[in-house]
Design a protein around this motif. Sequence first.
Motif, mmCIF file in Angstrom:
data_model
loop_
_atom_site.group_PDB
_atom_site.id
_atom_site.type_symbol
_atom_site.label_atom_id
_atom_site.label_comp_id
_atom_site.label_asym_id
_atom_site.label_seq_id
_atom_site.Cartn_x
_atom_site.Cartn_y
_atom_site.Cartn_z
ATOM 1 N N ARG A 189 0.821 -1.207 0.000
ATOM 2 C CA ARG A 189 0.000 0.000 0.000
ATOM 3 C C ARG A 189 0.856 1.259 0.000
ATOM 4 O O ARG A 189 0.507 2.259 -0.648
ATOM 5 N N THR A 190 1.990 1.215 0.696
ATOM 6 C CA THR A 190 2.903 2.357 0.674
ATOM 7 C C THR A 190 3.433 2.586 -0.736
ATOM 8 O O THR A 190 3.482 3.721 -1.231
ATOM 9 N N HIS A 191 3.814 1.496 -1.396
ATOM 10 C CA HIS A 191 4.295 1.616 -2.780
ATOM 11 C C HIS A 191 3.204 2.159 -3.691
ATOM 12 O O HIS A 191 3.432 3.095 -4.470
ATOM 13 N N ASN A 192 2.017 1.585 -3.604
ATOM 14 C CA ASN A 192 0.937 2.006 -4.494
ATOM 15 C C ASN A 192 0.569 3.471 -4.283
ATOM 16 O O ASN A 192 0.216 4.177 -5.238
ATOM 17 N N SER A 193 0.664 3.930 -3.046
ATOM 18 C CA SER A 193 0.345 5.333 -2.773
ATOM 19 C C SER A 193 1.380 6.272 -3.369
ATOM 20 O O SER A 193 1.120 7.476 -3.502
ATOM 21 N N SER A 194 2.548 5.745 -3.747
ATOM 22 C CA SER A 194 3.600 6.576 -4.342
ATOM 23 C C SER A 194 3.471 6.695 -5.854
ATOM 24 O O SER A 194 4.260 7.410 -6.484
ATOM 25 N N LEU A 195 2.487 6.026 -6.450
ATOM 26 C CA LEU A 195 2.393 6.002 -7.911
ATOM 27 C C LEU A 195 1.953 7.325 -8.508
ATOM 28 O O LEU A 195 2.038 7.512 -9.731
ATOM 29 N N LYS A 196 1.522 8.241 -7.666
ATOM 30 C CA LYS A 196 1.251 9.585 -8.163
ATOM 31 C C LYS A 196 2.542 10.238 -8.673
ATOM 32 O O LYS A 196 2.501 11.293 -9.314
ATOM 33 N N TYR A 197 3.667 9.599 -8.366
ATOM 34 C CA TYR A 197 4.969 10.047 -8.888
ATOM 35 C C TYR A 197 4.960 10.077 -10.403
ATOM 36 O O TYR A 197 5.557 10.962 -11.035
ATOM 37 N N PHE A 198 4.297 9.109 -11.006
ATOM 38 C CA PHE A 198 4.274 9.035 -12.465
ATOM 39 C C PHE A 198 3.528 10.230 -13.052
ATOM 40 O O PHE A 198 2.567 10.745 -12.472
ATOM 41 N N SER A 199 3.969 10.631 -14.215
ATOM 42 C CA SER A 199 3.300 11.719 -14.920
ATOM 43 C C SER A 199 1.870 11.310 -15.259
ATOM 44 O O SER A 199 1.563 10.116 -15.396
ATOM 45 N N THR A 241 7.283 -0.583 -25.997
ATOM 46 C CA THR A 241 8.644 -0.089 -26.179
ATOM 47 C C THR A 241 8.666 1.431 -26.272
ATOM 48 O O THR A 241 9.549 2.088 -25.711
ATOM 49 N N THR A 242 7.692 1.991 -26.964
ATOM 50 C CA THR A 242 7.598 3.460 -27.044
ATOM 51 C C THR A 242 7.444 4.063 -25.658
ATOM 52 O O THR A 242 8.083 5.073 -25.324
ATOM 53 N N ALA A 243 6.610 3.448 -24.821
ATOM 54 C CA ALA A 243 6.443 3.940 -23.453
ATOM 55 C C ALA A 243 7.741 3.840 -22.674
ATOM 56 O O ALA A 243 8.106 4.748 -21.911
ATOM 57 N N ALA A 244 8.463 2.744 -22.859
ATOM 58 C CA ALA A 244 9.718 2.537 -22.140
ATOM 59 C C ALA A 244 10.752 3.593 -22.482
ATOM 60 O O ALA A 244 11.599 3.956 -21.654
ATOM 61 N N LYS A 245 10.708 4.099 -23.714
ATOM 62 C CA LYS A 245 11.707 5.061 -24.174
ATOM 63 C C LYS A 245 11.232 6.507 -24.078
ATOM 64 O O LYS A 245 11.855 7.410 -24.647
ATOM 65 N N ASP A 246 10.135 6.712 -23.355
ATOM 66 C CA ASP A 246 9.657 8.081 -23.149
ATOM 67 C C ASP A 246 10.764 8.905 -22.491
ATOM 68 O O ASP A 246 11.347 8.483 -21.486
ATOM 69 N N PRO A 247 11.095 10.068 -23.032
ATOM 70 C CA PRO A 247 12.166 10.880 -22.435
ATOM 71 C C PRO A 247 11.849 11.368 -21.028
ATOM 72 O O PRO A 247 12.763 11.743 -20.287
ATOM 73 N N ASP A 248 10.580 11.355 -20.665
ATOM 74 C CA ASP A 248 10.182 11.725 -19.313
ATOM 75 C C ASP A 248 10.355 10.506 -18.408
ATOM 76 O O ASP A 248 9.628 9.519 -18.546
ATOM 77 N N PRO A 249 11.302 10.513 -17.476
ATOM 78 C CA PRO A 249 11.520 9.340 -16.620
ATOM 79 C C PRO A 249 10.317 9.017 -15.740
ATOM 80 O O PRO A 249 10.235 7.912 -15.199
ATOM 81 N N LYS A 250 9.393 9.947 -15.620
ATOM 82 C CA LYS A 250 8.189 9.704 -14.827
ATOM 83 C C LYS A 250 7.047 9.144 -15.676
ATOM 84 O O LYS A 250 5.909 9.080 -15.214
#
Length: 341
Positions: A8-18, A147-156
């Motif tokens: 749950r702690t990990h999942n609550s951190s997913l707002k990190y993603f863009s 693969t396109t998602a993996a290579k997104d220049p935004d690390p988030k």
Amino acid sequence: MVSLSAVRTHNSSLKYFSPGLVAVFVGGTSGIGFATAREFVRSTNSPHVYLVGRNPTEASRIIDELQQINPSSKLDFIKSDVSLLRNVDEVCKEIKEKENKINLLFMTVGYLTFQGRNETTEGLDRKLSLHYYARMRFAQQLAPLLTTAAKDPDPKANLSRVVTVLDPNISRNFTPNFEDLDLKTTFSLKNCGTHASAMNNFAIEHFAKAYPDSSFCHAYPSGVNTGIMREQGPVMSAIWNVVGKTVFKPFMVDLTESGERHVYASTAPQFAPKANAGGVQDAAKGSDEVTGSGAYQLSWNGEVFGPSKKLETMRSNGAEDKIWGHTEQVFKKICEEGGKV
């Protein structure tokens, strides 16, 4: 075991993603697929979620619920019987016309049966098609978008993962018949389970090498009350409601917890793609016992399964090439030539 509080702690951190992660849930209108989609929508910023299933009425209800959980989410339902591989291709075509990337492909599609071989118009057993061939066709067709998602220049924004939920453990105890992988002549429910388990295991190893920027997980859910017994009719469903839930309840995972744990499996950094596992602290061991191999066999509790002599023997005897070579032949016959196997 990864504790539920850690999950749950990990999942609550997913707002990190863009904002705007794109996820496809095949089998997303019931059971574990729905529970995971719900937690994914709850945990992320403005996600775009595709639910693939057969029940538009249930999909409408689910979309309303998810929209209330996260009003910024975008939700689409695609109605299809994906036991047919040509239908899988149609679903993938529709998604590819709308999206240029996918961050998560999550697959639980399948069904419980006590009957024998049930052959589709494409010549495959329906259960084995749903548990293996359809899933790997989705993975193959959508891999470029992952693969396109993996290579997104935004690390988030560069999450890129495929999760197939079945059971990687069966083939640690039983070996498939490599002379009859589609079970044309040796079908039984036991053999179907063994083949689906082994073929998922080695197919994700193939994909992890072919698409090293994405990671691939074969996850065991344990016992989860998904309502699957409804498909067996009112009598079996009633028996299960009275007896099964009581007898097996202490050994089962709550559906909401299952969804939370599968979001963890779908996003936790230790299940890293092969291409960048070297930069991930505490990268998990892959199914071939290589740290950060990109292909992972996961237990219900978030831990990777340990070594398996039986799988290692199959691996050394060319199981991956045999299984993927067979799979490509099936795909060519059905999807390219329009025939049946």
